[in-house]
Design a protein around this motif. Sequence first.
Motif, PDB file in Angstrom:
ATOM      1  N   ALA A  16       0.809  -1.214   0.000  1.00  0.00           N
ATOM      2  CA  ALA A  16       0.000   0.000   0.000  1.00  0.00           C
ATOM      3  C   ALA A  16       0.843   1.265   0.000  1.00  0.00           C
ATOM      4  O   ALA A  16       0.352   2.342  -0.312  1.00  0.00           O
ATOM      5  N   LEU A  17       2.120   1.144   0.332  1.00  0.00           N
ATOM      6  CA  LEU A  17       3.012   2.301   0.384  1.00  0.00           C
ATOM      7  C   LEU A  17       3.635   2.560  -0.980  1.00  0.00           C
ATOM      8  O   LEU A  17       3.821   1.641  -1.769  1.00  0.00           O
ATOM      9  N   PRO A  18       3.998   3.828  -1.272  1.00  0.00           N
ATOM     10  CA  PRO A  18       4.603   4.110  -2.574  1.00  0.00           C
ATOM     11  C   PRO A  18       5.961   3.428  -2.767  1.00  0.00           C
ATOM     12  O   PRO A  18       6.325   3.099  -3.877  1.00  0.00           O
ATOM     13  N   TRP A  19       6.705   3.199  -1.719  1.00  0.00           N
ATOM     14  CA  TRP A  19       8.018   2.568  -1.819  1.00  0.00           C
ATOM     15  C   TRP A  19       7.961   1.122  -1.354  1.00  0.00           C
ATOM     16  O   TRP A  19       8.972   0.515  -1.027  1.00  0.00           O
ATOM     17  N   GLY A  20       6.782   0.531  -1.372  1.00  0.00           N
ATOM     18  CA  GLY A  20       6.579  -0.821  -0.875  1.00  0.00           C
ATOM     19  C   GLY A  20       7.286  -1.896  -1.669  1.00  0.00           C
ATOM     20  O   GLY A  20       7.679  -2.925  -1.121  1.00  0.00           O
ATOM     21  N   ASP A  21       7.484  -1.676  -2.973  1.00  0.00           N
ATOM     22  CA  ASP A  21       8.162  -2.685  -3.779  1.00  0.00           C
ATOM     23  C   ASP A  21       9.606  -2.865  -3.329  1.00  0.00           C
ATOM     24  O   ASP A  21      10.109  -3.981  -3.274  1.00  0.00           O
ATOM     25  N   GLY A  22      10.263  -1.779  -2.968  1.00  0.00           N
ATOM     26  CA  GLY A  22      11.637  -1.879  -2.467  1.00  0.00           C
ATOM     27  C   GLY A  22      11.714  -2.585  -1.125  1.00  0.00           C
ATOM     28  O   GLY A  22      12.651  -3.339  -0.859  1.00  0.00           O
ATOM     29  N   VAL A  23      10.729  -2.357  -0.279  1.00  0.00           N
ATOM     30  CA  VAL A  23      10.690  -3.014   1.034  1.00  0.00           C
ATOM     31  C   VAL A  23      10.440  -4.510   0.859  1.00  0.00           C
ATOM     32  O   VAL A  23      11.076  -5.331   1.520  1.00  0.00           O
ATOM     33  N   ASN A  24       9.553  -4.861  -0.053  1.00  0.00           N
ATOM     34  CA  ASN A  24       9.225  -6.268  -0.251  1.00  0.00           C
ATOM     35  C   ASN A  24      10.408  -7.081  -0.770  1.00  0.00           C
ATOM     36  O   ASN A  24      10.482  -8.279  -0.539  1.00  0.00           O
ATOM     37  N   ARG A  25      11.340  -6.445  -1.438  1.00  0.00           N
ATOM     38  CA  ARG A  25      12.499  -7.180  -1.962  1.00  0.00           C
ATOM     39  C   ARG A  25      13.448  -7.631  -0.859  1.00  0.00           C
ATOM     40  O   ARG A  25      14.214  -8.557  -1.067  1.00  0.00           O
ATOM     41  N   VAL A  26      13.415  -6.975   0.299  1.00  0.00           N
ATOM     42  CA  VAL A  26      14.317  -7.372   1.387  1.00  0.00           C
ATOM     43  C   VAL A  26      13.610  -8.161   2.479  1.00  0.00           C
ATOM     44  O   VAL A  26      14.254  -8.632   3.405  1.00  0.00           O
ATOM     45  N   LEU A  27      12.306  -8.320   2.395  1.00  0.00           N
ATOM     46  CA  LEU A  27      11.591  -9.179   3.327  1.00  0.00           C
ATOM     47  C   LEU A  27      11.741 -10.626   2.865  1.00  0.00           C
ATOM     48  O   LEU A  27      11.938 -10.893   1.686  1.00  0.00           O
ATOM     49  N   PRO A  28      11.645 -11.580   3.758  1.00  0.00           N
ATOM     50  CA  PRO A  28      11.897 -12.967   3.355  1.00  0.00           C
ATOM     51  C   PRO A  28      10.811 -13.589   2.476  1.00  0.00           C
ATOM     52  O   PRO A  28      11.048 -14.609   1.843  1.00  0.00           O
ATOM     53  N   THR A  29       9.652 -12.986   2.373  1.00  0.00           N
ATOM     54  CA  THR A  29       8.551 -13.607   1.641  1.00  0.00           C
ATOM     55  C   THR A  29       8.808 -13.663   0.140  1.00  0.00           C
ATOM     56  O   THR A  29       8.729 -14.722  -0.469  1.00  0.00           O
ATOM     57  N   PHE A  30       9.120 -12.521  -0.469  1.00  0.00           N
ATOM     58  CA  PHE A  30       9.272 -12.487  -1.912  1.00  0.00           C
ATOM     59  C   PHE A  30      10.507 -13.224  -2.415  1.00  0.00           C
ATOM     60  O   PHE A  30      10.429 -13.916  -3.432  1.00  0.00           O
ATOM     61  N   PRO A  31      11.667 -13.141  -1.750  1.00  0.00           N
ATOM     62  CA  PRO A  31      12.781 -13.987  -2.201  1.00  0.00           C
ATOM     63  C   PRO A  31      12.469 -15.475  -2.087  1.00  0.00           C
ATOM     64  O   PRO A  31      12.879 -16.266  -2.940  1.00  0.00           O
ATOM     65  N   ALA A  32      11.735 -15.870  -1.068  1.00  0.00           N
ATOM     66  CA  ALA A  32      11.352 -17.284  -0.940  1.00  0.00           C
ATOM     67  C   ALA A  32      10.420 -17.684  -2.086  1.00  0.00           C
ATOM     68  O   ALA A  32      10.561 -18.769  -2.657  1.00  0.00           O
ATOM     69  N   PHE A  33       9.471 -16.815  -2.428  1.00  0.00           N
ATOM     70  CA  PHE A  33       8.597 -17.090  -3.566  1.00  0.00           C
ATOM     71  C   PHE A  33       9.395 -17.190  -4.858  1.00  0.00           C
ATOM     72  O   PHE A  33       9.086 -17.989  -5.732  1.00  0.00           O
TER      73      PHE A  33
END
Length: 69
Positions: A16-33
């Motif tokens: 929901a945040l404008p810079w959320g895509d950058g945050v999601n790249r360092v969270l473990p969920t998206f790299p695991a996916f």
Amino acid sequence: MAALVAIVLLPFVADALPWGDGVNRVLPTFPAFQLIEQYPDVMPAWAAVTVLGAWAVGLLAVVIVARRV
């Protein structure tokens, strides 16, 4: 338990945040996916392994510091 719930729900909040895509790249969920090929174009495989490894090392460091206090 709270940390696990936060890690699971944080990607949805970050979207929901404008810079959320950058945050999601360092969270473990998206790299695991990315590693299980549900999101094949998130990042290179070596970067996904590095992010997941950094999370593991970081959590182990927190546990070691907490046990010494």
